[in-house]
Scaffold this motif. Sequence first.
Motif, PDB file in Angstrom:
ATOM      1  N   LEU A   1      22.786  43.272  12.257  1.00  0.00           N
ATOM      2  CA  LEU A   1      23.821  44.130  13.085  1.00  0.00           C
ATOM      3  C   LEU A   1      24.263  43.190  14.261  1.00  0.00           C
ATOM      4  N   VAL A   2      23.623  41.876  14.432  1.00  0.00           N
ATOM      5  CA  VAL A   2      24.028  41.215  15.725  1.00  0.00           C
ATOM      6  C   VAL A   2      25.089  40.281  15.173  1.00  0.00           C
ATOM      7  N   ASP A   3      26.117  40.144  15.755  1.00  0.00           N
ATOM      8  CA  ASP A   3      27.160  38.788  15.329  1.00  0.00           C
ATOM      9  C   ASP A   3      26.911  37.785  16.519  1.00  0.00           C
ATOM     10  N   VAL A   4      26.765  36.574  16.132  1.00  0.00           N
ATOM     11  CA  VAL A   4      26.502  35.493  17.442  1.00  0.00           C
ATOM     12  C   VAL A   4      27.994  34.634  17.300  1.00  0.00           C
ATOM     13  N   GLU A   5      28.398  34.343  18.250  1.00  0.00           N
ATOM     14  CA  GLU A   5      29.594  33.275  18.327  1.00  0.00           C
ATOM     15  C   GLU A   5      28.995  32.002  19.461  1.00  0.00           C
ATOM     16  N   ILE A   6      28.873  30.916  18.835  1.00  0.00           N
ATOM     17  CA  ILE A   6      28.492  29.774  19.429  1.00  0.00           C
ATOM     18  C   ILE A   6      29.624  28.741  19.743  1.00  0.00           C
ATOM     19  N   VAL A   7      29.390  28.320  21.021  1.00  0.00           N
ATOM     20  CA  VAL A   7      30.690  27.638  21.721  1.00  0.00           C
ATOM     21  C   VAL A   7      29.887  26.267  22.131  1.00  0.00           C
ATOM     22  N   CYS A   8      30.140  25.245  21.898  1.00  0.00           N
ATOM     23  CA  CYS A   8      29.718  23.747  22.290  1.00  0.00           C
ATOM     24  C   CYS A   8      30.511  22.967  22.858  1.00  0.00           C
ATOM     25  N   GLY A   9      29.919  22.145  24.094  1.00  0.00           N
ATOM     26  CA  GLY A   9      30.940  21.772  25.000  1.00  0.00           C
ATOM     27  C   GLY A   9      30.261  20.980  26.157  1.00  0.00           C
ATOM     28  N   LEU A  10      30.748  20.122  27.185  1.00  0.00           N
ATOM     29  CA  LEU A  10      29.863  19.868  28.259  1.00  0.00           C
ATOM     30  C   LEU A  10      29.235  20.773  29.025  1.00  0.00           C
ATOM     31  N   SER A  11      27.995  20.345  29.564  1.00  0.00           N
ATOM     32  CA  SER A  11      27.392  21.337  30.152  1.00  0.00           C
ATOM     33  C   SER A  11      28.125  22.009  31.277  1.00  0.00           C
ATOM     34  N   ARG A  12      29.153  21.077  32.088  1.00  0.00           N
ATOM     35  CA  ARG A  12      29.733  21.651  33.241  1.00  0.00           C
ATOM     36  C   ARG A  12      30.565  22.712  32.781  1.00  0.00           C
ATOM     37  N   ASP A  13      31.335  22.649  31.581  1.00  0.00           N
ATOM     38  CA  ASP A  13      32.512  23.511  31.232  1.00  0.00           C
ATOM     39  C   ASP A  13      31.533  24.614  30.611  1.00  0.00           C
ATOM     40  N   ILE A  14      30.359  24.570  29.912  1.00  0.00           N
ATOM     41  CA  ILE A  14      29.518  25.531  29.477  1.00  0.00           C
ATOM     42  C   ILE A  14      29.220  26.620  30.586  1.00  0.00           C
ATOM     43  N   LEU A  15      28.862  26.219  31.818  1.00  0.00           N
ATOM     44  CA  LEU A  15      28.222  26.977  32.586  1.00  0.00           C
ATOM     45  C   LEU A  15      29.526  27.414  33.440  1.00  0.00           C
ATOM     46  N   ASP A  16      30.604  26.961  33.605  1.00  0.00           N
ATOM     47  CA  ASP A  16      31.741  27.548  34.079  1.00  0.00           C
ATOM     48  C   ASP A  16      32.276  28.721  33.371  1.00  0.00           C
ATOM     49  N   ARG A  17      32.298  28.701  32.048  1.00  0.00           N
ATOM     50  CA  ARG A  17      32.527  29.815  31.192  1.00  0.00           C
ATOM     51  C   ARG A  17      31.364  30.761  31.635  1.00  0.00           C
ATOM     52  N   LEU A  18      29.953  30.843  31.671  1.00  0.00           N
ATOM     53  CA  LEU A  18      29.195  31.680  32.129  1.00  0.00           C
ATOM     54  C   LEU A  18      29.486  32.381  33.312  1.00  0.00           C
ATOM     55  N   HIS A  19      29.976  31.820  34.258  1.00  0.00           N
ATOM     56  CA  HIS A  19      30.341  32.157  35.618  1.00  0.00           C
ATOM     57  C   HIS A  19      31.500  33.231  35.513  1.00  0.00           C
ATOM     58  N   ARG A  20      32.581  32.704  34.417  1.00  0.00           N
ATOM     59  CA  ARG A  20      33.671  33.696  34.309  1.00  0.00           C
ATOM     60  C   ARG A  20      33.264  34.697  33.452  1.00  0.00           C
ATOM     61  N   ASN A  21      31.932  35.074  33.055  1.00  0.00           N
ATOM     62  CA  ASN A  21      31.759  35.977  32.144  1.00  0.00           C
ATOM     63  C   ASN A  21      32.434  35.921  30.724  1.00  0.00           C
ATOM     64  N   GLU A  22      32.450  34.638  30.199  1.00  0.00           N
ATOM     65  CA  GLU A  22      33.145  34.432  29.090  1.00  0.00           C
ATOM     66  C   GLU A  22      32.110  33.966  28.029  1.00  0.00           C
ATOM     67  N   LEU A  23      30.652  33.973  28.508  1.00  0.00           N
ATOM     68  CA  LEU A  23      29.469  33.764  27.634  1.00  0.00           C
ATOM     69  C   LEU A  23      28.563  34.690  28.202  1.00  0.00           C
ATOM     70  N   ASP A  24      27.640  34.937  27.247  1.00  0.00           N
ATOM     71  CA  ASP A  24      26.495  35.919  27.540  1.00  0.00           C
ATOM     72  C   ASP A  24      25.162  35.104  27.993  1.00  0.00           C
ATOM     73  N   ILE A  25      25.155  34.030  27.199  1.00  0.00           N
ATOM     74  CA  ILE A  25      23.909  33.088  27.548  1.00  0.00           C
ATOM     75  C   ILE A  25      24.216  31.600  27.364  1.00  0.00           C
ATOM     76  N   ALA A  26      23.654  30.723  28.273  1.00  0.00           N
ATOM     77  CA  ALA A  26      23.937  29.379  28.127  1.00  0.00           C
ATOM     78  C   ALA A  26      22.845  28.573  28.434  1.00  0.00           C
ATOM     79  N   VAL A  27      22.794  27.512  27.669  1.00  0.00           N
ATOM     80  CA  VAL A  27      22.005  26.459  27.810  1.00  0.00           C
ATOM     81  C   VAL A  27      22.629  25.238  28.516  1.00  0.00           C
TER      82      VAL A  27
END
Length: 293
Positions: free
Chosen positions: A122-148
């Motif tokens: 029942l869980v759908d997962v959307e994975i986004v890959c990119g440079l760490s800097r960009d990934i963390l920026d998206r987390l800050h903007r609430n565009e991601l739920d979890i980031a590594v």
Amino acid sequence: MNEINLPIDLLRAFVTVIDLGGHTRAAEVLNRSQPAVSLQMKRLEDLLEKKLMVFEGRLLKLTEDGEALAVYARQLLRLNDEAVAKLLTRHVQGTLRIGLPTDFAVAFLQEAISAFIRERHLVDVEIVCGLSRDILDRLHRNELDIAVGLLGAEANPYLVRAWEEQPIWAGSRVNDVRRVQPVPLAAHPEGCEYRRRMFAALRSAGRAWRVAYTNPEIGGLQKAVSVGLGVTALTRKTLLPDMVVLTAEDGFPPLETIRIGLFYKHALLTAAGLQLVNCLIESLDDAAGPASR
């Protein structure tokens, strides 16, 4: 010695204030008044006898003690909420948005996520890959739920766990370019921590270099190194059979250690997100071994 117990409600309020950027928005989520949340923050600071956060204008910033507590608070909240969910046997569903870095070996993380999906239909997962800097920026903007992502020098209030990785130099097994001057490098675009470490290491050794190949994807760098377009820095998990490890004897000094972090905003994390975080932590701990902390 008098033991100090940290009340979960105070820690939850503390993390919610961090995640939402202030007392007013945190009060709305916690169903409390703004003065009540402010009082909780004061109680927590009084209990620990430490200043945890300050406001610079309207911008909330954590003190050094606040940053340290935030990491522990997220772990304690995760364990608390995991125990409650397990005992109440809550079913999880929804969509999770996950950010993974291209500048770190993510194959084993993708395997962990795939196993999670197979067990929770029942869980759908959307994975986004990119440079760490960009990934963390998206987390800050609430565009991601979890980031590594790879940890830089700047503080990140959403960090919950960190691991260390020792990067290695890699070159082609069949097309040897280790003695070419200047050293041809295969690298991710500007902003990559591996790229910065390669530059710093070669500079310390007095070797000249040039960026011969740039690609945001790890697969592109692997191919470029394999065919001899350049050398690069990567993890042992991304070393292919047609590559060789280059050492100081080859003119490539040791690279600065990489720190990898797991980040999320607990106040916005769903039950499904909490379960996935636990799966990722297990995978990262297994991969990092005794260096994890």
